[in-house]
Design an enzyme around this catalytic site. Structure first.
Site, PDB file in Angstrom:
ATOM      1  CB  CYS A   1      27.662 -68.184   8.474  1.00 49.54           C
ATOM      2  SG  CYS A   1      27.543 -69.917   9.005  1.00 49.54           S
TER       3      CYS A   1
ATOM      4  CG  HIS B   1      27.958 -73.181  11.035  1.00 49.90           C
ATOM      5  ND1 HIS B   1      28.755 -72.113  11.373  1.00 49.90           N
ATOM      6  CD2 HIS B   1      28.642 -74.287  11.410  1.00 49.90           C
ATOM      7  CE1 HIS B   1      29.876 -72.549  11.917  1.00 49.90           C
ATOM      8  NE2 HIS B   1      29.830 -73.869  11.949  1.00 49.90           N
TER       9      HIS B   1
ATOM     10  CD  GLU C   1      24.571 -68.555  10.658  1.00 55.32           C
ATOM     11  OE1 GLU C   1      25.060 -67.659  11.358  1.00 55.32           O
ATOM     12  OE2 GLU C   1      24.751 -69.774  10.901  1.00 55.32           O
TER      13      GLU C   1
ATOM     14  CB  CYS D   1      31.129 -68.136  12.090  1.00 51.43           C
ATOM     15  SG  CYS D   1      30.748 -69.249  10.721  1.00 51.43           S
TER      16      CYS D   1
END
Length: 151
Positions: free
Chosen positions: A88, A55, A57, A85
């Site tokens: 993250c 992801h 992040e 999410c």
């Protein structure tokens, strides 16, 4: 709209999200800033790397930790186009990032305020300052356009 530093950094994150969309990835971008310097910048690369943890992040946190030579990202801010999410949000807590700013909320998968409140959990050892809604409309438009084109 006045070009504040926050808007400048969020627009950089939006550019990262656009790169993700162009590469067939869910369009999320992240930028990490330390003392007015960008030390991490990434977009989702789950499909490209065949890695569910890739992801924006997470990738930006890895870059920032490398740039600082420390896993503790003290005195930093992370700008993300979409609410982090749960994975993250956990990484943000683990990295001790003191400020989290994002564009659109994610009522279906949000790990910060929408579905789960990980970033504000009193059970955890770190609670960053949270600001959300910065350039939310632009963040939302990129996501809607991406999924509309895929259907």
């Amino acid at each position: 709209m006045e070009l504040t530093e926050d808007i400048i950094y969020m627009r950089m994150a939006l550019r990262e999200a656009q790169i993700a969309a162009e590469n067939g990835e869910v369009p999320v971008g992240a930028v990490i800033v330390y003392e007015e310097q960008i030390i991490g910048k990434a977009h989702n690369q789950v499909e490209q790397l065949n890695d569910p943890t890739a992801h924006a992040e997470i990738l930006a946190i890895t870059q920032a930790a490398s740039a600082l030579g420390d896993w503790r990202l003290l005195n930093t801010s992370i700008y993300v186009t979409k609410e982090p999410c749960p994975m993250c949000a956990g990484a943000i807590i683990s990295a001790r990032i003191p400020e989290v700013i994002w564009g659109m909320d994610d009522p279906k998968r949000g790990g910060a305020v929408s579905l789960f409140q990980i970033l504000d959990s009193p059970a955890l050892n770190h609670r960053p300052t949270i600001r959300h809604g910065l350039l939310a409309e632009e963040s939302y438009e990129i996501v809607v356009r991406f999924f509309k084109e895929r259907r």
